[in-house]
Design a protein around this motif. Structure first.
Motif, PDB file in Angstrom:
ATOM      1  N   GLU A 182       0.836  -1.207   0.000  1.00 39.21           N
ATOM      2  CA  GLU A 182       0.000   0.000   0.000  1.00 39.21           C
ATOM      3  C   GLU A 182       0.868   1.253   0.000  1.00 39.21           C
ATOM      4  N   ALA A 183       1.899   1.269   0.806  1.00 36.18           N
ATOM      5  CA  ALA A 183       2.815   2.411   0.841  1.00 36.18           C
ATOM      6  C   ALA A 183       3.546   2.557  -0.492  1.00 36.18           C
ATOM      7  N   ALA A 184       3.988   1.438  -1.055  1.00 40.90           N
ATOM      8  CA  ALA A 184       4.685   1.462  -2.345  1.00 40.90           C
ATOM      9  C   ALA A 184       3.753   1.972  -3.442  1.00 40.90           C
ATOM     10  N   ARG A 185       2.517   1.528  -3.420  1.00 37.00           N
ATOM     11  CA  ARG A 185       1.519   1.935  -4.414  1.00 37.00           C
ATOM     12  C   ARG A 185       1.339   3.456  -4.389  1.00 37.00           C
ATOM     13  N   ALA A 186       1.289   4.038  -3.208  1.00 36.31           N
ATOM     14  CA  ALA A 186       1.132   5.487  -3.092  1.00 36.31           C
ATOM     15  C   ALA A 186       2.344   6.217  -3.688  1.00 36.31           C
ATOM     16  N   THR A 187       3.537   5.723  -3.414  1.00 37.32           N
ATOM     17  CA  THR A 187       4.754   6.331  -3.955  1.00 37.32           C
ATOM     18  C   THR A 187       4.783   6.210  -5.468  1.00 37.32           C
ATOM     19  N   VAL A 188       4.499   5.015  -5.977  1.00 40.20           N
ATOM     20  CA  VAL A 188       4.516   4.789  -7.421  1.00 40.20           C
ATOM     21  C   VAL A 188       3.476   5.677  -8.111  1.00 40.20           C
ATOM     22  N   ALA A 189       2.293   5.747  -7.566  1.00 42.24           N
ATOM     23  CA  ALA A 189       1.240   6.566  -8.174  1.00 42.24           C
ATOM     24  C   ALA A 189       1.650   8.040  -8.213  1.00 42.24           C
ATOM     25  N   ARG A 190       2.245   8.535  -7.139  1.00 40.58           N
ATOM     26  CA  ARG A 190       2.680   9.932  -7.076  1.00 40.58           C
ATOM     27  C   ARG A 190       3.762  10.230  -8.108  1.00 40.58           C
ATOM     28  N   VAL A 191       4.785   9.379  -8.167  1.00 36.28           N
ATOM     29  CA  VAL A 191       5.888   9.608  -9.104  1.00 36.28           C
ATOM     30  C   VAL A 191       5.401   9.454 -10.541  1.00 36.28           C
ATOM     31  N   ALA A 192       4.568   8.475 -10.798  1.00 36.43           N
ATOM     32  CA  ALA A 192       4.040   8.283 -12.151  1.00 36.43           C
ATOM     33  C   ALA A 192       3.225   9.494 -12.588  1.00 36.43           C
ATOM     34  N   ALA A 193       2.427  10.026 -11.690  1.00 36.72           N
ATOM     35  CA  ALA A 193       1.636  11.216 -12.020  1.00 36.72           C
ATOM     36  C   ALA A 193       2.551  12.412 -12.300  1.00 36.72           C
ATOM     37  N   ASP A 194       3.603  12.560 -11.499  1.00 40.36           N
ATOM     38  CA  ASP A 194       4.544  13.672 -11.687  1.00 40.36           C
ATOM     39  C   ASP A 194       5.297  13.570 -13.006  1.00 40.36           C
ATOM     40  N   THR A 195       5.624  12.353 -13.416  1.00 40.13           N
ATOM     41  CA  THR A 195       6.455  12.149 -14.609  1.00 40.13           C
ATOM     42  C   THR A 195       5.649  11.858 -15.866  1.00 40.13           C
ATOM     43  N   GLY A 196       4.361  11.608 -15.711  1.00 38.64           N
ATOM     44  CA  GLY A 196       3.532  11.280 -16.864  1.00 38.64           C
ATOM     45  C   GLY A 196       3.697   9.847 -17.349  1.00 38.64           C
ATOM     46  N   GLU A 197       4.324   9.017 -16.550  1.00 37.65           N
ATOM     47  CA  GLU A 197       4.528   7.615 -16.921  1.00 37.65           C
ATOM     48  C   GLU A 197       3.318   6.776 -16.523  1.00 37.65           C
ATOM     49  N   GLU A 198       3.031   5.765 -17.324  1.00 36.97           N
ATOM     50  CA  GLU A 198       1.998   4.802 -16.961  1.00 36.97           C
ATOM     51  C   GLU A 198       2.639   3.726 -16.093  1.00 36.97           C
TER      52      GLU A 198
END
Length: 86
Positions: free
Chosen positions: A20-36
């Motif tokens: 759950e913690a990893a998912r939040a980090t991944v979602a945040r960074v992906a949103a910031d970088t525009g990566e899927e």
């Protein structure tokens, strides 16, 4: 031509607090970088289970393992900056 796979893959399982913690980090960074990104559960894939069950969550960027147990935002961003899609 088949669609390109997302550069970011998170391997985990439901009910995992580290996931759950990893998912939040991944979602945040992906949103910031525009990566899927995509998440795979070890409960749905025997090969992933055999390979990663002791280390989830596992972060892969461009098919290369970047982190496990804890996804470090800076390492993830560095891996995304280094990697290039052909």
């Amino acid at each position: 031509m088949p669609a390109a796979l997302p550069r970011i893959v998170l391997v985990g399982k439901p009910g995992c607090h580290l996931c759950e913690a990893a998912r939040a980090t991944v979602a945040r960074v992906a949103a910031d970088t525009g990566e899927e990104w995509v998440e795979h559960s070890i409960l749905d894939d025997q090969q992933l289970h055999e390979r990663y069950w002791e280390r989830i969550p596992v972060l892969l960027v461009d098919g290369v393992q970047v982190d496990y147990w804890h996804v470090d935002e800076q390492r993830m961003r560095a891996a995304l900056a280094r990697g290039r899609r052909l």
